[in-house]
Each structure stands twice: as structure tokens, then as C-alpha cells.
Motif scaffolding. Structure first.
Motif, PDB file in Angstrom:
ATOM      1  N   ILE A 193      66.047 -19.328 -98.415  1.00  0.00           N
ATOM      2  CA  ILE A 193      66.375 -20.302 -99.464  1.00  0.00           C
ATOM      3  C   ILE A 193      67.849 -20.082 -99.789  1.00  0.00           C
ATOM      4  O   ILE A 193      68.215 -19.132-100.488  1.00  0.00           O
ATOM      5  N   VAL A 194      68.697 -20.963 -99.289  1.00  0.00           N
ATOM      6  CA  VAL A 194      70.150 -20.735 -99.284  1.00  0.00           C
ATOM      7  C   VAL A 194      70.840 -21.539-100.379  1.00  0.00           C
ATOM      8  O   VAL A 194      70.671 -22.761-100.475  1.00  0.00           O
ATOM      9  N   THR A 195      71.619 -20.836-101.174  1.00  0.00           N
ATOM     10  CA  THR A 195      72.551 -21.477-102.104  1.00  0.00           C
ATOM     11  C   THR A 195      73.958 -21.288-101.544  1.00  0.00           C
ATOM     12  O   THR A 195      74.362 -20.172-101.230  1.00  0.00           O
ATOM     13  N   ASP A 202      73.263 -17.288-109.945  1.00  0.00           N
ATOM     14  CA  ASP A 202      73.129 -17.277-108.487  1.00  0.00           C
ATOM     15  C   ASP A 202      73.344 -15.870-107.935  1.00  0.00           C
ATOM     16  O   ASP A 202      72.710 -15.470-106.951  1.00  0.00           O
ATOM     17  N   PHE A 203      74.222 -15.125-108.568  1.00  0.00           N
ATOM     18  CA  PHE A 203      74.550 -13.785-108.085  1.00  0.00           C
ATOM     19  C   PHE A 203      73.597 -12.726-108.654  1.00  0.00           C
ATOM     20  O   PHE A 203      73.327 -11.728-107.992  1.00  0.00           O
ATOM     21  N   ARG A 204      73.092 -12.970-109.855  1.00  0.00           N
ATOM     22  CA  ARG A 204      72.164 -12.006-110.453  1.00  0.00           C
ATOM     23  C   ARG A 204      70.779 -12.075-109.809  1.00  0.00           C
ATOM     24  O   ARG A 204      70.033 -11.091-109.802  1.00  0.00           O
ATOM     25  N   GLU A 205      70.436 -13.241-109.266  1.00  0.00           N
ATOM     26  CA  GLU A 205      69.073 -13.460-108.794  1.00  0.00           C
ATOM     27  C   GLU A 205      68.941 -13.488-107.274  1.00  0.00           C
ATOM     28  O   GLU A 205      67.828 -13.612-106.750  1.00  0.00           O
ATOM     29  N   CYS A 206      70.034 -13.349-106.534  1.00  0.00           N
ATOM     30  CA  CYS A 206      69.927 -13.457-105.071  1.00  0.00           C
ATOM     31  C   CYS A 206      69.435 -12.138-104.468  1.00  0.00           C
ATOM     32  O   CYS A 206      69.646 -11.055-105.031  1.00  0.00           O
ATOM     33  N   ASP A 207      68.755 -12.232-103.343  1.00  0.00           N
ATOM     34  CA  ASP A 207      68.321 -11.047-102.594  1.00  0.00           C
ATOM     35  C   ASP A 207      69.383 -10.607-101.603  1.00  0.00           C
ATOM     36  O   ASP A 207      69.537  -9.416-101.336  1.00  0.00           O
ATOM     37  N   PHE A 253      81.947 -11.370-109.063  1.00  0.00           N
ATOM     38  CA  PHE A 253      80.648 -11.944-108.711  1.00  0.00           C
ATOM     39  C   PHE A 253      79.942 -11.091-107.658  1.00  0.00           C
ATOM     40  O   PHE A 253      78.725 -10.914-107.708  1.00  0.00           O
ATOM     41  N   VAL A 254      80.713 -10.554-106.713  1.00  0.00           N
ATOM     42  CA  VAL A 254      80.136  -9.658-105.703  1.00  0.00           C
ATOM     43  C   VAL A 254      79.644  -8.388-106.387  1.00  0.00           C
ATOM     44  O   VAL A 254      78.549  -7.882-106.088  1.00  0.00           O
ATOM     45  N   GLN A 255      80.446  -7.863-107.309  1.00  0.00           N
ATOM     46  CA  GLN A 255      80.031  -6.665-108.040  1.00  0.00           C
ATOM     47  C   GLN A 255      78.764  -6.927-108.851  1.00  0.00           C
ATOM     48  O   GLN A 255      77.877  -6.077-108.947  1.00  0.00           O
ATOM     49  N   MET A 256      78.668  -8.128-109.426  1.00  0.00           N
ATOM     50  CA  MET A 256      77.501  -8.502-110.205  1.00  0.00           C
ATOM     51  C   MET A 256      76.239  -8.487-109.333  1.00  0.00           C
ATOM     52  O   MET A 256      75.191  -7.951-109.726  1.00  0.00           O
ATOM     53  N   ALA A 257      76.339  -9.047-108.134  1.00  0.00           N
ATOM     54  CA  ALA A 257      75.198  -9.070-107.211  1.00  0.00           C
ATOM     55  C   ALA A 257      74.801  -7.660-106.799  1.00  0.00           C
ATOM     56  O   ALA A 257      73.614  -7.324-106.720  1.00  0.00           O
ATOM     57  N   ALA A 258      75.808  -6.821-106.538  1.00  0.00           N
ATOM     58  CA  ALA A 258      75.529  -5.438-106.135  1.00  0.00           C
ATOM     59  C   ALA A 258      74.822  -4.679-107.259  1.00  0.00           C
ATOM     60  O   ALA A 258      73.884  -3.905-107.009  1.00  0.00           O
ATOM     61  N   GLU A 259      75.248  -4.899-108.494  1.00  0.00           N
ATOM     62  CA  GLU A 259      74.622  -4.222-109.640  1.00  0.00           C
ATOM     63  C   GLU A 259      73.174  -4.666-109.822  1.00  0.00           C
ATOM     64  O   GLU A 259      72.354  -3.913-110.356  1.00  0.00           O
ATOM     65  N   CYS A 260      72.876  -5.878-109.357  1.00  0.00           N
ATOM     66  CA  CYS A 260      71.499  -6.387-109.438  1.00  0.00           C
ATOM     67  C   CYS A 260      70.720  -6.088-108.158  1.00  0.00           C
ATOM     68  O   CYS A 260      69.661  -6.684-107.904  1.00  0.00           O
ATOM     69  N   GLU A 261      71.267  -5.185-107.341  1.00  0.00           N
ATOM     70  CA  GLU A 261      70.614  -4.651-106.148  1.00  0.00           C
ATOM     71  C   GLU A 261      70.429  -5.670-105.032  1.00  0.00           C
ATOM     72  O   GLU A 261      69.524  -5.549-104.195  1.00  0.00           O
ATOM     73  N   ALA A 262      71.302  -6.682-104.995  1.00  0.00           N
ATOM     74  CA  ALA A 262      71.301  -7.580-103.843  1.00  0.00           C
ATOM     75  C   ALA A 262      71.916  -6.856-102.645  1.00  0.00           C
ATOM     76  O   ALA A 262      72.778  -5.989-102.807  1.00  0.00           O
ATOM     77  N   ARG A 263      71.480  -7.203-101.464  1.00  0.00           N
ATOM     78  CA  ARG A 263      72.106  -6.670-100.266  1.00  0.00           C
ATOM     79  C   ARG A 263      73.375  -7.478-100.011  1.00  0.00           C
ATOM     80  O   ARG A 263      73.345  -8.708 -99.962  1.00  0.00           O
ATOM     81  N   ILE A 264      74.513  -6.782 -99.859  1.00  0.00           N
ATOM     82  CA  ILE A 264      75.796  -7.436 -99.629  1.00  0.00           C
ATOM     83  C   ILE A 264      76.103  -7.363 -98.134  1.00  0.00           C
ATOM     84  O   ILE A 264      76.092  -6.276 -97.539  1.00  0.00           O
TER      85      ILE A 264
END
Length: 418
Positions: free
Chosen positions: A13-15, A49-54, A68-79
Motif C-alpha cells: 500500500i504505497v503513498t 504518513d511517516f509516523r504510520e508507515c512500515d 521526516f526520515v527521523q520521525m519514521a525511524a523513531e516510529c520503528e519504520a524500516r528505512i
């Protein structure tokens, strides 16, 4: 675009989110129209989008420290990145090539050598295209040759599937407007070596004093370059291209290619577009397109490669680099110079400071620069468009800059006057 389509077509599911607005992105959006993209967020980013992505796939142009990248990483998304996904899923043997200058030509030479040896070879990465769409066609007995930029390498980690053969063509300061500092840039380049395994191989350009000192970074086998005396006469001009050929030769030998096939591949190699590419002759004046030159070192190599008096066209956006050495050579080796774009005034003042007698001018546009040089060049001279700067002050990228230059040359040739 390639990674968005590739993921969406595999059920993700791509944003797609971009700071640019839809009008600026009309062309890529049209190419993605048939892909099952779930959502577009354009003209800005949404924190959700960044807080909820896998999985967050980061464009290589996104700088270190992006919030935004840091935000995703803090929410444990795979970067991850497009190139990392490709390396993870690619079944073929991969040769990776990086360097401040010379990497595109060396990458293309290796590809030609592999093909001459009867291998199936795929050319991609920073040199032109993503190979994700071709993954279903790439087989285990194939070869992949990737040009890798420092932007792509910066996010490499020990979890990255490293190239089996790594090539480093050169290292000089570059992209200091993107990297945190010189050491950060060097560290990014060295990651092509540090992520390798003991069974892998590395080719270091030992003609480059900095790269020659990187042997301690090599995790596998270091492959020696052949003597430059063994390199046959090349169709591409310049001593730097002989060194590129030596790097390609060493990589091809590490891949198991035979020497006669290597020589067979080098003989017809005519170079790549935008890399000191011969464009036209007008009234005995040769015109060269070196739009891919974005560093002072690459422009210096271009000036030294041409065995005619040179009228130089240079300029663009400074990437935080020093141009003192280049401008010293310009006043000694060039018949004249036209500087355009954001750096035009600075370059012109520095050139005049080195030699008041040098014919030079600061102009707004590339068209004006070419017109000025063409009015002064005489039969036996060469006009060399080698910007030494980023294109992002006036153009989308160096290819767009190249297209504009070609159009200017075509108009000049059509008019038949200088």
C-alpha cells in the motif's frame, strides 16, 4: 517512480509524497498513472504518513538529518532506498562503481567488457536507470554493473547486500552542500568497501593518492590495476580515461573476463553522452559537451584532454567546493572563458585576478556563453562546455542542461554564422 511502481505492483500500500506540487511533477505522475498507487501527498509532507508507515523508501537526494526520515525511524519504520531494495532482491553478481569523477565511464567500460566476454550484463544505478523493473528478467548467471553515488551509498549499512566487486575511481571534495562535511562525504564513498565480505573483491585507483590510502577499508581481496602501458589507444580523449580503462580492466579481470575480450571491448568504446562528447564542428571549431562535469577536477581533466586551444564555458551552482586550482589552469591553458549561471561573477572576477589579459565574460545564460565563445573561436580551436558546477540553479539536472546546450549548438549551426 520505479520503486513506487515495483512495490505497488507487489501488493504494497504505497503513498507517494513529495514537497513539489502536482504541476511540477506532471511528467512523473503521468508515468505512474497506470500503477496502483494508494495515495499521493504532493506539495508538502504529512507527519502521519511517516509516523504510520512500515517501510520508508528515501529518495537519494534527501539530505542527512531530514526530520521526516527521523520521525519514521523513531516510529520503528524500516528505512531503505531503491538501490538497497534492488541489491536485496537481485540474484545476479553485482559490480558496484563509485568515485568523485570517472564512475559513469568506468561503469560503461565494465559493461562492454562483460558483454565482449559473452556475459549477459545489465547496466544501471546512477548512470541512467533503475533496474527494479527488470528484476524478473535478471538471472543468477547474469552480471549487473551499478554506478553508485555518495547519496546512494550514504544509507548503506552492514545489512546491505554489498556488490561482489567494488570499484573506486577517484576521490576529491564534492557535494559538500549535501554532506555534513568532507569526512562525511569520504565515509559515504568508503561504505562500498566496508559493507563487503571477505570473499568479495575491490579495485582501488592507485593513481589517485587519496584512494590509494583506502586499502585498510577493503574487507576482501584488493585487485591491482594493470600498467597504463597495457591500455591500447582509446577513442575517448584524455589521460583520465586511460585510468578509467585501467580500473575497468581490473574489475573485468576480477570477474573472470579474458584479456583479449577486454581489449576488444576498449577499442570501439566511444564514451558516454555528456562526458566530453564531441557534438559538432563549425567553421573548423570543434564543440564538446561535458555537461556531466559538476566538479572542478572533472573540468580540469576536460581542459587537459583537448589538444586544441580551448574556449571554456563553465558555471552553475556551487556545491561548496574550491575552484582556485581550476581557474589557475583556465588562465594558463584556455584561450578564453565564458561563465554563466549563479557562479558567473565569482568565476569571472577570480579569473581576471589571476590574469587580467584573459578574454572572459560573465553572462546570464548558457546560450549567451556559447554565442560569445563562438564569435571569438577560430579554426583549430575548441569550445568545451564543462560547467564544473551543479546544474540546479537553472536546470532540472545535468541532462536537461545538456539538452539545452545541444539546442544552442543546433541553432548556431543552422544559422551558419558565429
Amino acid at each position: 517512480m520505479a520503486v513506487a511502481r515495483w512495490l505497488a505492483c507487489r501488493g504494497a500500500i504505497v503513498t507517494v509524497t513529495d514537497l513539489a506540487d502536482p504541476d511540477a511533477l506532471a511528467e512523473p505522475l503521468a508515468q505512474l498513472a497506470s500503477a496502483p498507487i494508494a495515495r499521493y501527498a504532493l506539495g508538502g509532507h504529512c507527519e502521519e504518513d511517516f509516523r504510520e508507515c512500515d517501510l520508508l523508501v528515501v529518495n537519494p537526494a534527501v539530505r542527512p538529518g531530514n526530520p521526516f526520515v527521523q520521525m519514521a525511524a523513531e516510529c520503528e519504520a524500516r528505512i531503505t532506498t531503491e538501490i538497497d531494495l534492488f541489491l536485496q532482491h537481485c540474484p545476479a553478481t553485482v559490480i558496484g562503481v563509485t568515485g568523485s569523477n570517472g564512475k559513469s565511464t568506468t561503469t560503461a567500460m565494465i559493461d562492454c567488457m562483460l558483454r565482449a566476454d559473452g556475459r549477459t550484463s545489465w547496466l544501471g544505478g546512477n548512470v541512467g536507470r533503475s533496474l527494479l523493473p527488470q528484476l524478473s528478467e535478471i538471472q543468477a548467471d547474469h552480471w549487473v554493473v551499478l554506478e553508485l553515488s555518495s547519496f546512494q551509498l550514504w544509507r548503506f549499512s552492514q545489512a546491505t547486500c554489498a556488490p561482489h566487486i567494488a570499484v573506486v575511481t577517484s576521490f576529491t571534495p564534492n557535494h559538500l552542500d549535501w554532506h555534513l562535511n568532507y569526512a562525511d562525504y569520504r565515509d559515504a564513498k568508503q561504505r562500498i568497501l566496508s559493507v563487503q565480505k571477505p570473499e568479495d573483491s575491490a579495485v582501488l585507483n592507485t593513481h589517485d593518492a587519496e584512494v590509494a590510502n583506502w586499502a585498510s577499508c577493503v574487507r576482501g581481496t584488493c585487485v591491482a590495476l594493470p600498467s597504463l602501458d597495457r591500455i591500447p589507444p582509446l577513442r575517448v580523449p584524455g589521460h583520465h580515461n586511460r585510468i578509467n580503462a585501467a580500473c575497468a580492466w581490473a574489475a573485468a579481470r576480477a570477474a573472470g573476463c579474458r584479456e583479449d575480450e577486454i581489449l576488444q571491448a576498449l577499442e570501439p568504446f566511444g564514451g558516454l553522452p555528456e562526458r566530453l562528447e564531441f557534438v559538432a564542428t563549425l567553421d573548423g571549431v570543434e564543440i564538446y559537451n561535458d555537461s556531466s562535469s559538476t566538479t572542478p577536477e572533472s573540468t580540469l581533466a576536460a581542459i587537459l584532454a583537448i589538444d586544441r586551444p580551448v574556449w571554456l564555458i563553465a558555471g552553475g551552482k556551487n556545491k561548496g567546493l574550491s575552484y582556485t586550482e581550476l581557474l589557475q589552469v583556465v588562465v594558463k591553458r584556455c584561450r578564453g572563458a565564458a561563465f554563466f549561471g549563479a557562479t558567473r561573477d565569482r568565476f569571472c572576477k577570480q579569473a581576471i585576478a589571476h590574469a587580467e589579459s584573459l578574454p572572459c565574460i560573465a553572462v546570464e545564460s548558457l546560450q549567451d556563453a556559447l554565442a560569445w565563445c563562438s564569435q571569438r573561436a577560430r579554426a583549430g580551436d575548441a569550445i568545451v562546455f564543462s560547467p564544473a558546477c551543479s546544474s540546479h540553479d537553472q536546470f532540472r539536472n545535468y541532462r536537461h542542461r545538456s539538452d539545452v546546450f545541444r539546442g544552442c549548438v543546433a541553432s548556431l549551426t543552422k544559422r551558419g554564422n558565429r
